[in-house]
Design a protein around this motif. Structure first.
Motif, mmCIF file in Angstrom:
data_model
loop_
_atom_site.group_PDB
_atom_site.id
_atom_site.type_symbol
_atom_site.label_atom_id
_atom_site.label_comp_id
_atom_site.label_asym_id
_atom_site.label_seq_id
_atom_site.Cartn_x
_atom_site.Cartn_y
_atom_site.Cartn_z
ATOM 1 N N VAL A 170 -8.178 11.274 9.948
ATOM 2 C CA VAL A 170 -9.305 10.676 10.672
ATOM 3 C C VAL A 170 -10.291 11.770 11.098
ATOM 4 C CG1 VAL A 170 -9.984 9.373 12.731
ATOM 5 C CG2 VAL A 170 -7.971 8.665 11.404
ATOM 6 N N LEU A 171 -9.772 12.896 11.574
ATOM 7 C CA LEU A 171 -10.656 14.011 11.947
ATOM 8 C C LEU A 171 -11.440 14.509 10.738
ATOM 9 C CD1 LEU A 171 -8.286 15.878 14.399
ATOM 10 C CD2 LEU A 171 -10.508 14.855 14.989
ATOM 11 N N HIS A 172 -10.808 14.493 9.565
ATOM 12 C CA HIS A 172 -11.496 14.873 8.331
ATOM 13 C C HIS A 172 -12.677 13.936 8.077
ATOM 14 C CE1 HIS A 172 -11.600 15.038 3.710
ATOM 15 N NE2 HIS A 172 -12.279 16.058 4.170
ATOM 16 N N GLN A 173 -12.449 12.643 8.245
ATOM 17 C CA GLN A 173 -13.528 11.672 8.065
ATOM 18 C C GLN A 173 -14.650 11.907 9.078
ATOM 19 O OE1 GLN A 173 -11.532 7.908 8.452
ATOM 20 N NE2 GLN A 173 -10.541 8.066 6.442
ATOM 21 N N MET A 174 -14.279 12.312 10.293
ATOM 22 C CA MET A 174 -15.272 12.498 11.361
ATOM 23 C C MET A 174 -16.026 13.816 11.246
ATOM 24 S SD MET A 174 -13.019 11.179 14.616
ATOM 25 C CE MET A 174 -14.285 11.546 15.827
ATOM 26 N N THR A 175 -15.335 14.869 10.765
ATOM 27 C CA THR A 175 -15.913 16.219 10.839
ATOM 28 C C THR A 175 -16.114 16.903 9.502
ATOM 29 O OG1 THR A 175 -13.775 17.366 11.021
ATOM 30 C CG2 THR A 175 -14.759 16.552 13.083
ATOM 31 N N GLY A 176 -15.535 16.337 8.439
ATOM 32 C CA GLY A 176 -15.677 16.933 7.122
ATOM 33 C C GLY A 176 -14.591 17.915 6.749
ATOM 34 N N SER A 177 -13.598 18.103 7.628
ATOM 35 C CA SER A 177 -12.513 19.029 7.316
ATOM 36 C C SER A 177 -11.236 18.600 8.036
ATOM 37 C CB SER A 177 -12.892 20.450 7.734
ATOM 38 O OG SER A 177 -11.832 21.339 7.457
ATOM 39 N N ARG A 178 -10.096 18.909 7.414
ATOM 40 C CA ARG A 178 -8.793 18.619 8.014
ATOM 41 C C ARG A 178 -8.245 19.814 8.789
ATOM 42 N NH1 ARG A 178 -4.208 17.467 6.071
ATOM 43 N NH2 ARG A 178 -3.785 15.409 6.882
ATOM 44 N N THR A 179 -8.879 20.967 8.676
ATOM 45 C CA THR A 179 -8.316 22.155 9.300
ATOM 46 C C THR A 179 -8.345 22.037 10.821
ATOM 47 O OG1 THR A 179 -10.456 23.302 9.303
ATOM 48 C CG2 THR A 179 -9.019 23.637 7.380
ATOM 49 N N VAL A 180 -7.466 22.788 11.446
ATOM 50 C CA VAL A 180 -7.450 22.881 12.901
ATOM 51 C C VAL A 180 -7.704 24.332 13.284
ATOM 52 C CG1 VAL A 180 -5.963 20.895 13.332
ATOM 53 C CG2 VAL A 180 -4.905 23.095 12.885
ATOM 54 N N PRO A 181 -8.279 24.520 14.444
ATOM 55 C CA PRO A 181 -8.629 23.519 15.441
ATOM 56 C C PRO A 181 -9.915 22.778 15.094
ATOM 57 C CG PRO A 181 -9.334 25.664 16.215
ATOM 58 C CD PRO A 181 -8.608 25.888 14.909
ATOM 59 N N ARG A 182 -10.011 21.581 15.604
ATOM 60 C CA ARG A 182 -11.233 20.771 15.592
ATOM 61 C C ARG A 182 -11.613 20.653 17.063
ATOM 62 N NH1 ARG A 182 -13.664 20.383 11.061
ATOM 63 N NH2 ARG A 182 -12.999 22.505 11.303
ATOM 64 N N ILE A 183 -12.739 21.223 17.433
ATOM 65 C CA ILE A 183 -13.115 21.338 18.846
ATOM 66 C C ILE A 183 -14.336 20.475 19.140
ATOM 67 C CG2 ILE A 183 -13.809 22.945 20.678
ATOM 68 C CD1 ILE A 183 -12.305 25.139 18.982
ATOM 69 N N PHE A 184 -14.211 19.674 20.198
ATOM 70 C CA PHE A 184 -15.285 18.801 20.649
ATOM 71 C C PHE A 184 -15.651 19.173 22.080
ATOM 72 C CE2 PHE A 184 -13.240 16.554 17.268
ATOM 73 C CZ PHE A 184 -14.218 15.788 16.655
ATOM 74 N N ILE A 185 -16.943 19.295 22.336
ATOM 75 C CA ILE A 185 -17.431 19.551 23.684
ATOM 76 C C ILE A 185 -18.478 18.494 24.006
ATOM 77 C CG2 ILE A 185 -18.604 21.176 25.232
ATOM 78 C CD1 ILE A 185 -17.489 23.439 23.495
ATOM 79 N N ASN A 186 -18.270 17.837 25.135
ATOM 80 C CA ASN A 186 -19.199 16.804 25.591
ATOM 81 C C ASN A 186 -19.426 15.746 24.510
ATOM 82 O OD1 ASN A 186 -20.795 15.531 27.456
ATOM 83 N ND2 ASN A 186 -22.593 16.799 27.094
ATOM 84 N N GLY A 187 -18.352 15.400 23.796
ATOM 85 C CA GLY A 187 -18.426 14.354 22.789
ATOM 86 C C GLY A 187 -18.944 14.786 21.436
ATOM 87 N N THR A 188 -19.297 16.061 21.298
ATOM 88 C CA THR A 188 -19.888 16.560 20.057
ATOM 89 C C THR A 188 -18.945 17.554 19.393
ATOM 90 O OG1 THR A 188 -22.103 16.302 20.968
ATOM 91 C CG2 THR A 188 -21.876 17.764 19.072
ATOM 92 N N PHE A 189 -18.772 17.412 18.100
ATOM 93 C CA PHE A 189 -17.961 18.362 17.338
ATOM 94 C C PHE A 189 -18.722 19.675 17.235
ATOM 95 C CE2 PHE A 189 -16.917 20.095 13.039
ATOM 96 C CZ PHE A 189 -15.647 20.538 13.357
ATOM 97 N N VAL A 190 -18.090 20.773 17.686
ATOM 98 C CA VAL A 190 -18.747 22.085 17.634
ATOM 99 C C VAL A 190 -18.173 22.972 16.544
ATOM 100 C CG1 VAL A 190 -19.476 22.036 20.048
ATOM 101 C CG2 VAL A 190 -17.286 23.104 19.445
ATOM 102 N N GLY A 191 -17.045 22.587 15.938
ATOM 103 C CA GLY A 191 -16.483 23.373 14.852
ATOM 104 C C GLY A 191 -15.059 23.784 15.126
ATOM 105 N N GLY A 192 -14.686 24.891 14.484
ATOM 106 C CA GLY A 192 -13.352 25.443 14.642
ATOM 107 C C GLY A 192 -13.376 26.645 15.564
ATOM 108 N N ALA A 193 -12.361 27.480 15.449
ATOM 109 C CA ALA A 193 -12.215 28.626 16.352
ATOM 110 C C ALA A 193 -13.343 29.637 16.174
ATOM 111 C CB ALA A 193 -10.861 29.302 16.132
#
Length: 128
Positions: A71-94
């Motif tokens: 599901v995170l892949h569908q939302m962000t374009g990648s399955r890798t972790v970490p997937r970081i969200f700030i204030n409801g917005t995806f900001v990327g990985g580490a």
């Protein structure tokens, strides 16, 4: 006749997506992580060092952690972790998050969320 597994998967993905969306909307900082991931640990340490509360959802501790990653892949374009969200917005990985910090943009994002929520973040959510 062979659609029942697909329907079950779709319903399950919908429930997982709802859990993810709830976690993101209920917390200023959410890190979808794995306990054994060095990049995840680096990201969590960055927020700890800044004294910023965050919610870490450790996908390797969930039976359906792979589904969360789908599901995170569908939302962000990648399955890798970490997937970081700030204030409801995806900001990327580490490394994306570290770059934002170096550029002086990370704390303002967190502060913006805290201000919008009235000065504090909610307690970490619990997922099934």
């Amino acid at each position: 006749m062979g659609n029942s597994a697909s329907v079950t998967t779709d319903l399950s993905n919908t429930a997982t997506a709802n859990h993810i969306k709830d976690a993101i909307s209920d917390n200023c900082v959410v890190i979808f992580s794995k306990t054994t991931c060095s990049y995840c640990n680096m990201a969590k340490k960055l927020f700890q060092d800044m004294n910023v509360n965050y919610t870490a959802i450790e996908l390797d501790r969930y039976e359906n952690g792979s589904q969360f990653q789908d599901v995170l892949h569908q939302m962000t374009g990648s399955r890798t972790v970490p997937r970081i969200f700030i204030n409801g917005t995806f900001v990327g990985g580490a490394t994306d998050t570290q770059r934002l910090h170096r550029e002086g943009k990370l704390l303002p994002l967190v502060h913006q969320c805290l201000i919008q929520r009235g000065g504090g973040s909610r307690q970490p959510c619990s997922l099934p």
